[in-house]
Structure formats: structure tokens, C-alpha cells
Write a protein that holds these residues in place. Structure first.
Motif, mmCIF file in Angstrom:
data_model
loop_
_atom_site.group_PDB
_atom_site.id
_atom_site.type_symbol
_atom_site.label_atom_id
_atom_site.label_comp_id
_atom_site.label_asym_id
_atom_site.label_seq_id
_atom_site.Cartn_x
_atom_site.Cartn_y
_atom_site.Cartn_z
ATOM 1 N N THR A 149 -3.959 53.128 22.200
ATOM 2 C CA THR A 149 -3.118 53.142 21.002
ATOM 3 C C THR A 149 -3.907 52.806 19.741
ATOM 4 O O THR A 149 -3.668 53.382 18.690
ATOM 5 N N ASN A 150 -4.862 51.874 19.819
ATOM 6 C CA ASN A 150 -5.693 51.521 18.672
ATOM 7 C C ASN A 150 -6.861 50.652 19.120
ATOM 8 O O ASN A 150 -6.940 50.261 20.290
ATOM 9 N N PHE A 151 -7.747 50.338 18.189
ATOM 10 C CA PHE A 151 -8.870 49.446 18.469
ATOM 11 C C PHE A 151 -9.224 48.710 17.191
ATOM 12 O O PHE A 151 -8.909 49.161 16.090
ATOM 13 N N THR A 152 -9.871 47.568 17.348
ATOM 14 C CA THR A 152 -10.258 46.759 16.202
ATOM 15 C C THR A 152 -11.568 46.040 16.516
ATOM 16 O O THR A 152 -11.763 45.621 17.662
ATOM 17 N N SER A 160 -3.921 45.324 31.658
ATOM 18 C CA SER A 160 -3.463 46.711 31.580
ATOM 19 C C SER A 160 -3.237 47.208 30.153
ATOM 20 O O SER A 160 -3.167 48.400 29.914
ATOM 21 N N THR A 161 -3.149 46.276 29.162
ATOM 22 C CA THR A 161 -2.889 46.698 27.779
ATOM 23 C C THR A 161 -3.999 46.344 26.795
ATOM 24 O O THR A 161 -3.993 46.844 25.674
ATOM 25 N N VAL A 162 -4.958 45.493 27.179
ATOM 26 C CA VAL A 162 -6.024 45.072 26.252
ATOM 27 C C VAL A 162 -7.358 45.004 26.987
ATOM 28 O O VAL A 162 -7.463 44.407 28.056
ATOM 29 N N LEU A 163 -8.368 45.613 26.375
ATOM 30 C CA LEU A 163 -9.743 45.503 26.850
ATOM 31 C C LEU A 163 -10.560 44.835 25.748
ATOM 32 O O LEU A 163 -10.518 45.270 24.596
ATOM 33 N N ASN A 183 -6.714 48.551 22.571
ATOM 34 C CA ASN A 183 -5.336 48.338 23.014
ATOM 35 C C ASN A 183 -4.756 49.640 23.541
ATOM 36 O O ASN A 183 -5.099 50.723 23.057
ATOM 37 N N GLY A 184 -3.859 49.531 24.497
ATOM 38 C CA GLY A 184 -3.226 50.721 25.047
ATOM 39 C C GLY A 184 -2.342 50.390 26.232
ATOM 40 O O GLY A 184 -1.814 49.282 26.351
#
Length: 137
Positions: free
Chosen positions: A6-9, A51-54, A24-25
Motif C-alpha cells: 500500500t505504501n512505504f516510508t 503480515s502488514t508491515v516489513l 506497508n501492505g
């Protein structure tokens, strides 16, 4: 379930540094199988994942680059829609050029790519408090 980003920062950083990248995803890990995060041929060292954040550490090169982030989950590779950029920050002007030695002066710095990355530090004899930042583009 198919993995989705979904996005990254952050979306950019300075060249030649180590960066903590967060992606994130959904469905970013599948059971105990391998998850790989990379930018071009640079691998990002995972230190935290669910499962939602790396979260991973990325060591960037000394040259500018622009690349989509690739996440491989259980052999399935997906790319971010946006690019991650490394840039070279450059100070073009500082005002005032002179100030009292005891400190307390406000300094204005102008330049290119000064707001990239997740954080920034200004040192003038000691670490300065950053009171305000702005961008013209």
C-alpha cells in the motif's frame, strides 16, 4: 492470498547511508516462508515483519538512483507503484555568515534535497534545534 503493497516510508534518502525502510501492505508474509525486500540489486535486511508491515535496513550506494521497491513473498514478486529515490543534498546558501560565538543565533540554510529521508541533523559546533522547514517544490 496475494501480497499487496500500500505504501512505504521514507520515499527518499541521501546517497551513501543506511536507511530504515518500512513497507506497508497486506499478506506480506506467508506462514514461515521467506520474504525478500529489494531495490534493484540492493537487498534490504529485514529486522521486523508481520503480515502488514516489513521493516528493513537498506545500505544505499554513493550514487543517485531511482527504483521501485520489490517484495517477494513465497516466490511471488510485487513492485511498488511509486519509486524510491536516493539524492545528493546540497547547501547553496547560509545566512548569516557570521554569528556570536556564544550561540543563540537563527541560521537559515537553503539548498537542494535538504528534506529527504526520515530525519535530518544540523550541526554548527553542536547539534542545532531545527525550528522550521519548508520546500519550494
Amino acid at each position: 492470498p496475494y501480497p499487496t503493497i500500500t505504501n512505504f516510508t521514507p520515499v527518499s534518502t541521501a546517497v551513501g547511508g543506511v536507511l530504515e525502510l518500512q513497507v506497508n501492505g497486506y499478506n506480506l508474509i506467508v506462514s514461515h516462508r521467506e520474504t525478500i525486500v529489494s531495490l534493484g540489486d540492493l537487498n534490504c535486511l529485514l529486522f521486523s515483519q508481520n503480515s502488514t508491515v516489513l521493516n528493513c535496513y537498506l545500505e544505499t550506494r554513493e550514487t543517485m538512483m531511482s527504483s521501485k521497491i520489490n517484495v517477494t513473498v513465497d516466490g511471488i514478486s510485487i513492485l511498488t507503484e511509486e519509486y524510491f529515490d536516493t539524492r545528493i543534498p546540497a547547501i547553496k546558501s547560509i545566512s548569516p555568515l557570521y554569528a556570536p560565538q556564544y550561540g543563540g543565533s537563527k541560521i537559515t540554510m537553503c539548498g537542494e534535497n535538504l528534506l529527504i529521508g526520515a530525519s535530518r541533523t544540523v550541526t554548527a559546533g553542536k547539534v542545532c534545534d531545527i525550528l522550521e522547514t519548508w520546500s519550494n517544490g
